[in-house]
Design an enzyme around this catalytic site. Structure first.
Site, PDB file in Angstrom:
ATOM      1  N   ASP A 236       0.865  -1.175   0.000  1.00  0.00           N
ATOM      2  CA  ASP A 236       0.000   0.000   0.000  1.00  0.00           C
ATOM      3  C   ASP A 236       0.906   1.230   0.000  1.00  0.00           C
ATOM      4  OD1 ASP A 236      -2.435   1.566   0.467  1.00  0.00           O
ATOM      5  OD2 ASP A 236      -1.635   1.810   2.495  1.00  0.00           O
TER       6      ASP A 236
ATOM      7  N   ASP B 146      -0.217   5.188   0.757  1.00  0.00           N
ATOM      8  CA  ASP B 146      -0.507   6.171   1.797  1.00  0.00           C
ATOM      9  C   ASP B 146      -0.686   5.487   3.149  1.00  0.00           C
ATOM     10  OD1 ASP B 146      -0.742   8.478  -0.036  1.00  0.00           O
ATOM     11  OD2 ASP B 146      -2.488   7.383  -0.786  1.00  0.00           O
TER      12      ASP B 146
ATOM     13  N   ASP C 103      -1.789  -0.946   5.952  1.00  0.00           N
ATOM     14  CA  ASP C 103      -2.019  -0.301   7.243  1.00  0.00           C
ATOM     15  C   ASP C 103      -3.475  -0.268   7.647  1.00  0.00           C
ATOM     16  OD1 ASP C 103      -2.595   1.545   5.110  1.00  0.00           O
ATOM     17  OD2 ASP C 103      -2.622   3.160   6.580  1.00  0.00           O
TER      18      ASP C 103
END
Length: 225
Positions: free
Chosen positions: A11, A13, A174
């Site tokens: 991922d 961001d 995240d």
């Protein structure tokens, strides 16, 4: 699973890059343009994580599950993207251990890709601005396909480009969208605890592993090899 890993899908961001400061500026400019009060960086951090359109929907309503009228979203999204592109990497920074960890993973021969819900063009530009484009040549954005995470298709698309099967791949993220995408695609799942998870404790999402940094992930894989 960890002994067979050949590829890692990251991922962007909240996992590799703390991009909230620049997104917050663009969100606030958009909000003012549509006659609403600026939200501020702290609130915007809680809204990031499911793509630009969802970010704008949250900003317009002030709620994570907000559903404003589509016409309002379309107008606000165009404003946000214009403002965001103007300052994509002014204050955005790599999280500690990101560059060194990716360097070491690449040196060890792992296939690396970025799978993000950010529009692909902006994701590629941000990676270039921060010097990661050479390490992450495969980029699947939120508009590369007709679906995005947690749908498994973006992960399958990246794995096909790397020519590595799901059972030899880790999704590193995240948030719930990353965990669910990895589970849906049949990959292993690794989480970092410092990103944009809309207030959820990533440990409660039951990933296979939680690591403090991408550098720590490299060390963990070396120990598992």
């Amino acid at each position: 699973m960890m002994r067979q890993v050949q590829a890692l899908l990251f991922d962007l961001d909240g996992t590799l890059v703390d991009s909230a400061p620049d997104m917050a500026v663009a969100v606030d400019r958009m909000l003012v343009d549509v006659g609403l009060a600026a939200a501020g960086e702290d609130r915007v951090r809680g809204w990031v994580g499911n793509g630009a359109r969802r970010l704008v929907m949250r900003a317009l309503t002030g709620r994570v599950d907000g559903e404003p009228p589509e016409a309002d979203v379309d107008h606000a999204l165009a404003l946000f993207l214009r403002y965001y592109e103007e300052r994509l990497s002014v204050r955005s920074r790599l999280y500690p251990g990101t560059r060194s960890g990716l360097d070491r993973l690449r040196a060890d021969g792992y296939g690396l890709a970025c799978v993000t819900n950010k529009p692909e063009r902006l994701a590629r530009q941000l990676l270039s601005d921060l010097g990661l484009d050479d390490l992450l040549p495969v980029v699947v954005g939120g508009d590369t396909l007709t679906v995005r995470k947690p749908d498994p298709a973006p992960l399958h698309h990246a794995m096909a480009a790397l020519a590595v099967p799901a059972e030899q791949t880790l999704m590193v993220g995240d948030s719930r969208a990353d965990v669910e995408a990895g589970r849906n695609a049949g990959t292993g799942v690794v989480c970092v605890p410092y990103g944009y998870s809309q207030g959820e404790d990533v440990n409660a999402l039951a990933p296979d592993v939680v690591v403090a940094s991408i550098e720590e992930l490299h060390g963990f894989l070396r120990g598992a090899a």
